[in-house]
Design a protein around this motif. Structure first.
Motif, PDB file in Angstrom:
ATOM      1  N   ASN A 147       0.831  -1.204   0.000  1.00 19.54           N
ATOM      2  CA  ASN A 147       0.000   0.000   0.000  1.00 19.54           C
ATOM      3  C   ASN A 147       0.864   1.251   0.000  1.00 19.54           C
ATOM      4  OD1 ASN A 147      -2.452  -1.385   0.038  1.00 19.54           O
ATOM      5  ND2 ASN A 147      -2.467  -1.527   2.260  1.00 19.54           N
ATOM      6  N   CYS A 183     -13.161 -10.095  -3.433  1.00 21.21           N
ATOM      7  CA  CYS A 183     -12.147  -9.386  -2.634  1.00 21.21           C
ATOM      8  C   CYS A 183     -12.750  -8.910  -1.311  1.00 21.21           C
ATOM      9  CB  CYS A 183     -11.582  -8.214  -3.422  1.00 21.21           C
ATOM     10  SG  CYS A 183     -10.193  -7.424  -2.602  1.00 21.21           S
ATOM     11  N   LEU A 186     -12.171  -5.358   0.568  1.00 15.15           N
ATOM     12  CA  LEU A 186     -12.755  -4.120   0.057  1.00 15.15           C
ATOM     13  C   LEU A 186     -13.977  -3.673   0.853  1.00 15.15           C
ATOM     14  CD1 LEU A 186     -12.425  -4.583  -3.811  1.00 15.15           C
ATOM     15  CD2 LEU A 186     -11.175  -2.976  -2.357  1.00 15.15           C
ATOM     16  N   ARG A 189     -13.273  -0.378   2.665  1.00  9.63           N
ATOM     17  CA  ARG A 189     -12.866   0.804   1.901  1.00  9.63           C
ATOM     18  C   ARG A 189     -13.277   2.069   2.651  1.00  9.63           C
ATOM     19  NH1 ARG A 189     -14.517   0.225  -4.354  1.00  9.63           N
ATOM     20  NH2 ARG A 189     -12.948   1.851  -4.599  1.00  9.63           N
ATOM     21  N   LEU A 194      -6.184   0.830   1.445  1.00  3.25           N
ATOM     22  CA  LEU A 194      -6.321  -0.350   0.585  1.00  3.25           C
ATOM     23  C   LEU A 194      -5.835  -0.028  -0.825  1.00  3.25           C
ATOM     24  CD1 LEU A 194      -9.864  -1.583   1.699  1.00  3.25           C
ATOM     25  CD2 LEU A 194      -7.674  -2.620   2.295  1.00  3.25           C
ATOM     26  N   LEU A 197      -5.428  -2.996  -3.414  1.00  2.00           N
ATOM     27  CA  LEU A 197      -6.672  -3.634  -3.833  1.00  2.00           C
ATOM     28  C   LEU A 197      -7.572  -2.681  -4.609  1.00  2.00           C
ATOM     29  CD1 LEU A 197      -7.418  -5.741  -0.634  1.00  2.00           C
ATOM     30  CD2 LEU A 197      -6.317  -6.474  -2.762  1.00  2.00           C
ATOM     31  N   GLU A 198      -7.579  -1.415  -4.244  1.00  2.60           N
ATOM     32  CA  GLU A 198      -8.384  -0.440  -4.975  1.00  2.60           C
ATOM     33  C   GLU A 198      -7.847  -0.226  -6.388  1.00  2.60           C
ATOM     34  OE1 GLU A 198      -8.323   2.901  -2.352  1.00  2.60           O
ATOM     35  OE2 GLU A 198     -10.153   2.262  -1.304  1.00  2.60           O
ATOM     36  N   LEU A 201      -8.886  -3.299  -8.542  1.00  2.98           N
ATOM     37  CA  LEU A 201     -10.292  -3.245  -8.939  1.00  2.98           C
ATOM     38  C   LEU A 201     -10.495  -2.186 -10.026  1.00  2.98           C
ATOM     39  CD1 LEU A 201     -13.225  -4.082  -8.657  1.00  2.98           C
ATOM     40  CD2 LEU A 201     -13.440  -2.467  -6.741  1.00  2.98           C
ATOM     41  N   VAL A 218     -18.947  -7.461  -7.795  1.00  6.82           N
ATOM     42  CA  VAL A 218     -17.906  -7.390  -6.764  1.00  6.82           C
ATOM     43  C   VAL A 218     -18.432  -7.995  -5.464  1.00  6.82           C
ATOM     44  CG1 VAL A 218     -16.356  -5.893  -5.470  1.00  6.82           C
ATOM     45  CG2 VAL A 218     -16.955  -5.320  -7.840  1.00  6.82           C
ATOM     46  N   THR A 220     -17.636  -8.640  -1.642  1.00  4.52           N
ATOM     47  CA  THR A 220     -16.777  -8.240  -0.530  1.00  4.52           C
ATOM     48  C   THR A 220     -17.186  -8.928   0.776  1.00  4.52           C
ATOM     49  OG1 THR A 220     -18.171  -6.322  -0.023  1.00  4.52           O
ATOM     50  CG2 THR A 220     -16.362  -5.984  -1.576  1.00  4.52           C
TER      51      THR A 220
END
Length: 330
Positions: A147, A183, A186, A189, A194, A197-198, A201, A218, A220
């Motif tokens: 990150n 995921c 997420l 968020r 994140l 991962l963001e 996506l 998606v 989560t």
């Protein structure tokens, strides 16, 4: 009884400075003399006095590492590679696992400051101006992985968005029309950092938009397998499950096997990380190679450069190469 550097110098009939140059691979010594000293050191089982060396240089020769945990095999591979490289360079690594909790990161920072580590490798779940200021005030060299926090702190990794773009492009080129994106993290968020991962996506969504395909479904949910169980995999629309970590993809593959859903005939799967255990999996998982060893080695070297105030400390980011790994799950 171990031999000292002074005794080693006397035995080799050279100065202590010459021994130091040989042992630490410094200039100002002939190859022949260096070879003779290193051979003697090995035969006499010479062990360097890191405490004395540290006091002389104002260093502890210790590094702190902050990771979530090692539940994900990728993180275990990363931690192992960092420890090996640090040890080669004469440093001891202190890992602290935060389990994705910012308060545990704060405890880690206090621990590292108290023990005067020379530098920190940081995979953080925090971000923001106040956090950046806190890191700067610690006055400890930091290299970030995973990150990103900000350009103020060196970062080693890959182009996260581009890597997932390549992965989803590969899936779409195989003829899959609907992406199911699994995921669970997420769900947090906006609460924690994140970035990785963001970005992944976002890369997925970009490709689907460019190809005029539906938005990804998606998932989560923490119990993501239950969410998959409620889906219709027998429809005429070709589905593929894309996971931003092999850790999830292997769980999905196991679930489909138990449900008698054929991979890749009924549904495809794409993972991410290319963890070592994939060589034992059937069908072979399609994935993206996230170069764990290379990132670990680069991050440690980058951190040591900062500690020693070498020129590379001014670089803000070092992005290594990813690669789509073909398999049998698509």
């Amino acid at each position: 009884m171990t031999v000292t550097i002074k005794e080693l110098a006397q035995l080799c009939n050279v100065s202590e400075g010459t021994v130091d140059r040989a042992l630490n691979d410094r200039k100002g010594i002939s190859p022949k003399t260096k070879k003779r000293i290193l051979k003697a050191a090995q035969e006499l089982n010479y062990l360097p006095n890191h405490l004395a060396r540290g006091l002389a240089k104002g260093q502890s020769f210790t590094l702190g590492v902050v990771l979530f945990d090692v539940t994900n095999p990728y993180l275990a591979q990363l931690m192992t590679a960092m420890e090996i490289k640090a040890r080669e360079l004469g440093y001891v690594v202190f890992p602290i696992f935060t389990h994705n909790r910012p308060e545990n990161e704060q405890i880690a920072f206090q621990h590292f400051q108290t023990r005067r580590v020379d530098g920190i490798i940081l995979f953080s779940v925090q971000k923001g101006e106040a956090f950046e200021q806190q890191l700067k005030e610690m006055n400890i060299p930091i290299v970030t992985i995973g990150n990103r926090i900000s350009p103020s702190f060196p970062y080693v990794g890959i182009n996260e968005r581009e890597s997932m773009r390549d992965a989803v492009q590969y899936v779409v080129d195989k003829g899959y029309e609907q992406i199911v994106y699994v995921c669970p993290p997420l769900a947090h968020r906006g609460k924690v950092n994140l970035y990785t991962l963001e970005e992944r996506l976002a890369g997925c969504r970009e490709v689907l938009a460019e190809r005029a395909l539906p938005e990804p479904i998606v998932i989560t949910d923490r119990n993501y397998l239950l969410a998959l169980q409620d889906m219709d995999w027998s429809s005429s629309v070709r589905h593929a499950v894309v996971c931003p970590a092999d850790y999830y993809a292997l769980e999905v593959l196991s679930f489909f096997k138990k449900q008698k859903i054929r991979v890749p005939e009924q549904v495809g799967i794409m993972g991410f990380d290319d963890i070592d255990m994939l060589k034992h999996i059937n069908p072979k998982l399609c994935t993206v190679k996230y170069p764990a060893k290379e990132i670990a080695v680069t991050a440690i070297n980058y951190l040591i450069d900062q500690i020693n105030e070498n020129e590379r400390k001014h670089l803000s980011a070092m992005l290594l190469q990813h690669q789509v790994v073909e398999g049998e799950s698509l």
